[in-house]
Motif scaffolding. Structure first.
Motif, mmCIF file in Angstrom:
data_model
loop_
_atom_site.group_PDB
_atom_site.id
_atom_site.type_symbol
_atom_site.label_atom_id
_atom_site.label_comp_id
_atom_site.label_asym_id
_atom_site.label_seq_id
_atom_site.Cartn_x
_atom_site.Cartn_y
_atom_site.Cartn_z
ATOM 1 N N PRO A 1 -47.881 -2.603 4.952
ATOM 2 C CA PRO A 1 -47.613 -1.159 4.988
ATOM 3 C C PRO A 1 -46.594 -0.769 6.059
ATOM 4 C CG PRO A 1 -49.954 -1.564 4.723
ATOM 5 C CD PRO A 1 -49.325 -2.890 5.014
ATOM 6 N N ALA A 2 -46.633 -1.424 7.210
ATOM 7 C CA ALA A 2 -45.649 -1.130 8.257
ATOM 8 C C ALA A 2 -44.250 -1.537 7.826
ATOM 9 C CB ALA A 2 -46.037 -1.845 9.548
ATOM 10 N N LEU A 3 -44.124 -2.611 7.049
ATOM 11 C CA LEU A 3 -42.818 -3.022 6.548
ATOM 12 C C LEU A 3 -42.262 -2.000 5.565
ATOM 13 C CD1 LEU A 3 -43.453 -6.845 6.009
ATOM 14 C CD2 LEU A 3 -41.934 -5.816 7.711
ATOM 15 N N GLN A 4 -43.143 -1.369 4.776
ATOM 16 C CA GLN A 4 -42.688 -0.304 3.877
ATOM 17 C C GLN A 4 -42.110 0.858 4.682
ATOM 18 O OE1 GLN A 4 -43.084 -0.589 0.266
ATOM 19 N NE2 GLN A 4 -43.438 -2.684 0.936
ATOM 20 N N VAL B 1 -42.469 8.072 3.462
ATOM 21 C CA VAL B 1 -43.202 6.928 2.900
ATOM 22 C C VAL B 1 -44.309 7.416 1.969
ATOM 23 C CG1 VAL B 1 -44.764 5.030 3.452
ATOM 24 C CG2 VAL B 1 -42.691 5.356 4.807
ATOM 25 N N LEU B 2 -45.085 8.384 2.413
ATOM 26 C CA LEU B 2 -46.197 8.863 1.610
ATOM 27 C C LEU B 2 -45.708 9.591 0.360
ATOM 28 C CD1 LEU B 2 -48.614 10.100 4.418
ATOM 29 C CD2 LEU B 2 -48.637 7.925 3.180
ATOM 30 N N ALA B 3 -44.608 10.340 0.495
ATOM 31 C CA ALA B 3 -44.059 11.017 -0.680
ATOM 32 C C ALA B 3 -43.521 10.013 -1.694
ATOM 33 C CB ALA B 3 -42.952 11.973 -0.254
ATOM 34 N N ALA B 4 -42.832 8.980 -1.199
ATOM 35 C CA ALA B 4 -42.282 7.963 -2.102
ATOM 36 C C ALA B 4 -43.391 7.213 -2.821
ATOM 37 C CB ALA B 4 -41.404 6.988 -1.315
ATOM 38 N N ASN B 5 -44.561 7.112 -2.200
ATOM 39 C CA ASN B 5 -45.695 6.470 -2.852
ATOM 40 C C ASN B 5 -46.358 7.401 -3.859
ATOM 41 O OD1 ASN B 5 -47.849 4.247 -2.888
ATOM 42 N ND2 ASN B 5 -49.067 6.052 -2.413
ATOM 43 N N ALA B 6 -46.384 8.697 -3.557
ATOM 44 C CA ALA B 6 -47.110 9.638 -4.401
ATOM 45 C C ALA B 6 -46.334 10.051 -5.643
ATOM 46 C CB ALA B 6 -47.482 10.878 -3.590
ATOM 47 N N PHE B 7 -45.021 10.315 -5.497
ATOM 48 C CA PHE B 7 -44.252 10.869 -6.615
ATOM 49 C C PHE B 7 -44.271 9.987 -7.867
ATOM 50 C CE2 PHE B 7 -41.425 13.576 -3.610
ATOM 51 C CZ PHE B 7 -42.431 14.528 -3.550
#
Length: 383
Positions: free
Chosen positions: A220-223, A316-322
Motif C-alpha cells: 500500500p505504501a508503494l501505491q 490514492v483513495l480516490a483512484a482506488n474508489a472511482f
C-alpha cells in the motif's frame, strides 16, 4: 518456459472459437442480443474472461464460462488463422517505443523468472507455436482448481454463490497449478539497456527497481509512492494529481520531458516499480535520468510534509474508489486483489491504503530505490 512465450495469450484468443455446444460465432450473436460487454485479457499473472450483462442474463454468462473452461475447440485450422492475427497484434505493439523499451527492460531485469519473457511473446515463437502445445496448456491450466470466479451485481451474495457452484461444480476440479520453478535470484548491481529504432518516435527513459509481491505489507505504501511521484492513473483526478506530483514538477514543468508516469504493480511474485519519462525530440537522456534519481533519493530520505501527504493520500483513495463505481470495474479490482493475494476484499484493500503514513512512504522508497536492484533503459529514435 522458453520456447513457449506468449502461449497463455495465444490460448486466450482461441477460447473465442467456440465449443461443441456453442459453435464459433454463436456466443457473439447471443451476447450481442443482450447488449453485453464481453472480452478477455492476459497479464503477467492471469488470463481474465469477463462479461457485463443485464441482470436477467447472468446465468448465460456463467454457463458460457463453465462450458469453455473445459470444452473449447482448439482446432488446427483456427490456430493457423489466429496466428496471423496475433502476429499482427505484436507488430502493432512494436510501433510503440514504450512497449519496445519496456519489453527489453523487463528481459534485462528478470534473468530467470518468467516475468522477463513478457505477455504476448516473441514474434518468432508466435509464428511457430504448435497447436498441440496450446491444447496441452489448456488441459493443464483451465480447471476450477486454477480459477477465480467473480460475480458483481444486483443479487443476494448467497444466490450468486449457489449459481456459480451449479455452473462450475459439474466440472472436473483439476490439479493445482505448479509454482514458478525459477524464482528470480538477487540482483547485485545496476543493469542498462539501449534500444534504437527508426520511425519518428520520441526518446524515452525508463527506470525499474525490483519490488515486492502483492502480499507484502509494504505494497500500500508503494501505491502512495507512485502517486506522490507521478500522480494517480485513471479517473477525473488524474490531470490535477499529475501536475502536483514530484516528477512532473521536476521534469515536465522544467521542460526536460513532456510526460512522466510511475507505477507499482500488484503481482503474484515480486515485480517492478517502474518510471517512464517521455523526452522532447532533442532531449538529454542522461539529464532526465539524473533528475529522476535525484527525486527518488530525496523522497527516500525526507518524509513528505503534512500538506503534500494529505493531498497524496486523497488521490490514492480516490483512484482506488472511482474504478469500483461500476460493476465491471469492481469485478476487475476484486479479481486483481484475489488472484495476487493483495487483499480478500475491496474494503480491506481500501483500509490498508487509508492506513499508510508519510513515514511508510519514505521507508518504502528507501527499501526500493537502491542501485543494486535498478534497471535503466533508454529509447533512442534513429533516422
Amino acid at each position: 518456459v522458453p520456447g513457449t512465450t506468449g502461449m497463455a495469450h495465444f490460448l486466450e484468443h482461441m477460447l473465442f472459437k467456440g465449443t461443441p455446444l456453442h459453435p464459433k460465432g454463436d456466443l457473439d450473436r447471443l451476447l450481442a442480443r443482450y447488449g453485453a460487454l464481453w472480452n478477455a485479457f492476459t497479464s503477467e499473472d492471469v488470463t481474465c474472461y469477463f462479461e457485463t450483462v443485464p441482470k436477467e442474463r447472468y446465468l448465460t454468462a456463467l454457463e458460457l464460462e463453465a462450458d469453455r473452461m473445459m470444452n473449447a475447440l482448439v482446432s488446427l485450422e483456427e490456430t493457423e488463422a489466429e496466428r496471423t492475427v496475433i502476429v499482427s497484434e505484436r507488430e502493432g505493439l512494436e510501433n510503440d517505443p514504450s512497449f519496445l523499451l519496456g519489453e527489453e527492460l523487463q528481459a534485462v531485469a528478470f534473468a530467470r523468472h518468467p516475468y522477463g519473457q513478457g505477455v504476448i511473446g516473441s514474434k518468432e515463437e508466435i509464428q511457430t507455436m504448435p497447436r498441440d502445445a496450446l491444447f496441452a496448456h489448456y488441459r493443464r491450466f483451465y480447471a476450477p482448481s486454477n480459477a477465480y470466479v467473480v460475480l458483481v451485481g444486483d443479487e443476494e451474495a448467497e444466490v450468486l454463490l449457489d449459481r456459480a457452484a451449479d455452473a462450475f461444480g459439474r466440472l472436473e476440479p483439476g490439479e493445482p497449478a505448479p509454482q514458478v520453478r525459477a524464482p528470480e535470484p538477487s540482483q547485485h548491481g545496476e543493469r542498462r539497456i539501449v534500444v534504437r529504432r527508426a520511425g519518428g518516435a520520441v526518446p524515452l527513459v525508463q527506470i525499474a527497481h525490483k519490488s515486492v509481491r502483492a502480499t507484502d505489507p509494504m505494497v500500500p505504501a508503494l501505491q502512495a509512492l507512485a502517486v506522490a511521484l507521478a500522480g494517480a492513473s485513471g479517473g477525473a483526478q488524474e490531470a490535477a494529481s499529475g501536475r502536483s506530483s514530484r516528477l512532473y514538477r521536476a521534469l515536465v514543468a522544467t521542460g526536460l520531458a513532456t510526460e512522466v508516469e510511475a507505477g507499482a504493480g500488484l503481482n503474484k511474485d515480486p515485480y517492478l516499480f517502474s518510471i517512464e519519462a517521455t523526452l522532447r525530440p532533442e532531449g538529454d537522456h542522461r539529464a532526465v535520468e539524473s533528475r529522476i534519481l535525484e527525486e527518488l533519493a530525496r523522497i527516500a530520505s525526507e518524509p513528505m510534509v503534512a500538506e503534500e501527504f494529505t493531498r497524496v493520500r486523497k488521490q490514492v483513495l480516490a483512484a482506488n474508489a472511482f474504478p469500483s463505481d461500476t460493476v465491471t470495474g469492481r469485478a476487475f479490482r476484486l479479481g486483481q486483489l484475489l488472484s495476487t493475494g493483495a487483499a480478500s476484499s475491496i474494503g480491506e484493500w481500501y483500509e490498508r491504503l487509508a492506513a499508510v503514513t508519510a513515514d511508510d512512504v519514505r521507508a518504502a522508497a528507501a527499501a526500493t530505490f537502491v542501485e543494486r536492484s535498478r534497471s535503466v533503459g533508454h529509447f533512442e529514435p534513429t533516422e
